[in-house]
Design an enzyme around this catalytic site. Structure first.
Site, mmCIF file in Angstrom:
data_model
loop_
_atom_site.group_PDB
_atom_site.id
_atom_site.type_symbol
_atom_site.label_atom_id
_atom_site.label_comp_id
_atom_site.label_asym_id
_atom_site.label_seq_id
_atom_site.Cartn_x
_atom_site.Cartn_y
_atom_site.Cartn_z
ATOM 1 N N ASN A 128 3.103 4.011 -6.037
ATOM 2 C CA ASN A 128 2.974 2.580 -5.776
ATOM 3 C C ASN A 128 3.153 1.830 -7.100
ATOM 4 O O ASN A 128 2.253 1.816 -7.937
ATOM 5 C CB ASN A 128 1.598 2.318 -5.156
ATOM 6 C CG ASN A 128 1.395 0.857 -4.803
ATOM 7 O OD1 ASN A 128 2.235 0.014 -5.108
ATOM 8 N ND2 ASN A 128 0.282 0.551 -4.159
ATOM 9 N N CYS A 131 1.848 -2.927 -6.356
ATOM 10 C CA CYS A 131 0.669 -3.533 -5.739
ATOM 11 C C CYS A 131 0.451 -4.935 -6.298
ATOM 12 O O CYS A 131 0.334 -5.102 -7.512
ATOM 13 C CB CYS A 131 -0.573 -2.674 -5.988
ATOM 14 S SG CYS A 131 -2.016 -3.385 -5.189
ATOM 15 N N LYS A 177 7.839 3.070 -4.622
ATOM 16 C CA LYS A 177 7.651 1.876 -3.784
ATOM 17 C C LYS A 177 7.821 0.625 -4.639
ATOM 18 O O LYS A 177 7.083 0.395 -5.598
ATOM 19 C CB LYS A 177 6.264 1.888 -3.143
ATOM 20 C CG LYS A 177 5.999 0.633 -2.328
ATOM 21 C CD LYS A 177 5.509 0.947 -0.964
ATOM 22 C CE LYS A 177 5.212 -0.280 -0.139
ATOM 23 N NZ LYS A 177 4.070 -0.077 0.737
ATOM 24 N N ASN A 204 7.060 -3.892 -0.670
ATOM 25 C CA ASN A 204 5.626 -4.119 -0.668
ATOM 26 C C ASN A 204 5.429 -5.604 -0.349
ATOM 27 O O ASN A 204 6.407 -6.318 -0.107
ATOM 28 C CB ASN A 204 5.026 -3.737 -2.031
ATOM 29 C CG ASN A 204 3.565 -3.294 -1.904
ATOM 30 O OD1 ASN A 204 2.792 -3.897 -1.157
ATOM 31 N ND2 ASN A 204 3.193 -2.256 -2.620
ATOM 32 N N THR A 205 4.224 -6.078 -0.372
ATOM 33 C CA THR A 205 3.959 -7.468 0.032
ATOM 34 C C THR A 205 4.455 -8.477 -1.007
ATOM 35 O O THR A 205 4.617 -8.157 -2.182
ATOM 36 C CB THR A 205 2.448 -7.667 0.236
ATOM 37 O OG1 THR A 205 1.776 -7.199 -0.925
ATOM 38 C CG2 THR A 205 1.961 -6.906 1.447
ATOM 39 N N THR A 278 1.782 -3.937 8.926
ATOM 40 C CA THR A 278 0.848 -4.870 9.573
ATOM 41 C C THR A 278 0.795 -4.674 11.092
ATOM 42 O O THR A 278 -0.249 -4.885 11.704
ATOM 43 C CB THR A 278 1.268 -6.314 9.205
ATOM 44 O OG1 THR A 278 1.200 -6.428 7.778
ATOM 45 C CG2 THR A 278 0.373 -7.352 9.824
HETATM 46 C C1 FMN Z 1 -4.115 -4.552 4.536
HETATM 47 C C2 FMN Z 1 -2.942 -3.969 3.811
HETATM 48 C C3 FMN Z 1 -3.152 -2.959 2.870
HETATM 49 C C4 FMN Z 1 -2.071 -2.408 2.175
HETATM 50 N N1 FMN Z 1 -2.302 -1.409 1.273
HETATM 51 C C5 FMN Z 1 -1.243 -0.843 0.635
HETATM 52 C C6 FMN Z 1 -1.445 0.255 -0.231
HETATM 53 O O1 FMN Z 1 -2.570 0.761 -0.400
HETATM 54 N N2 FMN Z 1 -0.369 0.739 -0.894
HETATM 55 C C7 FMN Z 1 0.913 0.251 -0.719
HETATM 56 O O2 FMN Z 1 1.868 0.752 -1.330
HETATM 57 N N3 FMN Z 1 1.124 -0.775 0.144
HETATM 58 C C8 FMN Z 1 0.090 -1.320 0.817
HETATM 59 N N4 FMN Z 1 0.320 -2.340 1.695
HETATM 60 C C9 FMN Z 1 1.698 -2.829 1.903
HETATM 61 C C10 FMN Z 1 2.344 -2.200 3.119
HETATM 62 O O3 FMN Z 1 2.480 -0.797 2.976
HETATM 63 C C11 FMN Z 1 3.760 -2.811 3.370
HETATM 64 O O4 FMN Z 1 4.589 -2.485 2.277
HETATM 65 C C12 FMN Z 1 3.724 -4.318 3.519
HETATM 66 O O5 FMN Z 1 2.578 -4.738 4.218
HETATM 67 C C13 FMN Z 1 4.979 -4.863 4.249
HETATM 68 O O6 FMN Z 1 5.105 -4.305 5.542
HETATM 69 P P1 FMN Z 1 4.531 -5.014 6.882
HETATM 70 O O7 FMN Z 1 5.033 -6.414 6.880
HETATM 71 O O8 FMN Z 1 5.045 -4.189 8.023
HETATM 72 O O9 FMN Z 1 3.038 -4.972 6.774
HETATM 73 C C14 FMN Z 1 -0.754 -2.890 2.418
HETATM 74 C C15 FMN Z 1 -0.538 -3.895 3.376
HETATM 75 C C16 FMN Z 1 -1.617 -4.427 4.074
HETATM 76 C C17 FMN Z 1 -1.347 -5.494 5.094
#
Ligand code: FMN
Length: 318
Positions: A128, A131, A177, A204-205, A278
């Site tokens: 990762n 983040c 990632k 990622n977000t 999500t």
């Molecule tokens: C509550 C939450 C926790 C997340 N925790 C992680 C994490 O621990 N490590 C990581 O690489 N991405 C994490 N993400 C990101 C997701 O893996 C993903 O890359 C991102 O949410 C976009 O995809 P989505 O729109 O389908 O959620 C997290 C996302 C959410 C919503």
């Protein structure tokens, strides 16, 4: 004829290309009663750090239009506890396991990757580098003592150093990632490829904020968080398309996938696999619905595999 969904992703062989994204499916065990885990292409675990972390102060989630902001802040049991307690419990489920890790330095990451390389039952390692809930102090004079997100994958050199260090310690599938929070994602993607990543995961977000206008307080326990869900899908789709053309290694498309057609968009844009994030919070069976819909779509198209449609987006009228 039933389409063949098997694929080789990096050095792994998966039964299908629909995965669950890091941090949105716990360590996998949490959903074992509700979801037949062996139907998932793979589980990517919540990100683990060397030592256990409590995460950020609450509130950690805020709903937004067609999405959500999270500021969970890497709450996790730590790598050692995962290897001792969670991993053995996951073994009977016969689902490929990709462990997500975050090291604060290349040396710390290398140590973690080395342990995972030895761990039986771990097929792949996702590092990762993106983040949005890891912070550093803003430069004096800019935002005072405010903490601002600090993202490795905004810097091609830092990305290359991290991936190279990890690559030296494992022969397992290594996934980097990446973050969408860059002007141009290609230098970072190419740096990760050069350093030996087998696969890229994106996105990622996105960094976001939400403010309650009555209290004038942030809706998150930190000022900023990560935006995810359908709201980011077109942004993620563009970055996956753009990256898939710039590297030779496969890309896992992530961002707002909640329906089969969302996943299919990512395949048409060039993704080799997808991960649901999500969407799991609304219903942890979302990945299975996506998988069933993908099968139906391929059958309707007369395609025998995802490979036959992958990257085939064209301009209207062409
Ligand atoms: C509550 C939450 C926790 C997340 N925790 C992680 C994490 O621990 N490590 C990581 O690489 N991405 C994490 N993400 C990101 C997701 O893996 C993903 O890359 C991102 O949410 C976009 O995809 P989505 O729109 O389908 O959620 C997290 C996302 C959410 C919503």
């Amino acid at each position: 004829m039933t389409p063949d969904l098997r694929l080789d992703l990096g050095r792994m062989s998966l039964a299908n290309p629909v995965l669950v994204a890091a941090g949105t499916f716990g360590y996998g065990l949490e959903f074992a009663q509700t979801v037949p885990l062996d139907r998932l292409g793979a589980i990517i675990t919540k990100t683990l750090t060397r030592l256990p972390r409590q995460g950020n102060p609450p509130p950690r989630l805020a709903e937004t239009s067609s999405g959500m902001l999270n500021a969970v802040g890497l709450q996790n049991v730590g790598l050692d506890a995962f290897l001792r307690t969670k991993l053995p419990e996951l073994q009977p489920f016969r689902v490929p396991l990709i462990v997500s890790v975050l090291g604060e330095t290349p040396e710390e990451l290398a140590g973690m990757v080395e342990e995972l390389d030895r761990a039986e039952g771990v097929e792949g390692i996702e590092i990762n580098l993106s983040c949005p809930n890891v912070h550093r102090r803003a430069a004096p004079g800019s935002a005072g003592q405010t903490l601002v997100p600090s993202i490795v994958a905004q810097d091609p050199e830092a990305t290359e150093a991290m991936v190279r260090m990890a690559r030296q310690r494992t022969g397992k599938t290594l996934i980097a990632k990446l973050s969408p929070e860059v002007t141009d994602i290609t230098p970072v993607a190419q740096a990760a490829e050069r350093a030996g990543a087998d696969v890229l995961s994106l996105v990622n977000t996105f960094i976001g904020m939400s403010i309650d206008t009555v209290t004038r307080r942030s809706r998150l326990g930190t000022l900023t968080g990560g935006l995810s869900g359908p709201a980011i899908r077109p942004l993620a789709l563009f970055r996956v398309w753009y990256t898939a053309r710039a590297v030779r290694i496969p890309v896992i498309g992530i961002g707002g996938i909640v329906r089969p057609e969302d996943a299919i968009e990512f395949f048409l844009a060039g993704a080799a696999a997808v991960a649901v994030g999500t969407g799991n919070f609304a219903d942890p069976r979302t990945p299975l619905r996506v998988l069933d819909g993908l099968q139906r779509y391929l059958r309707r198209c007369g395609a025998n595999s995802v490979e036959e449609i992958r990257g085939s987006v064209a301009l209207p009228g062409s």
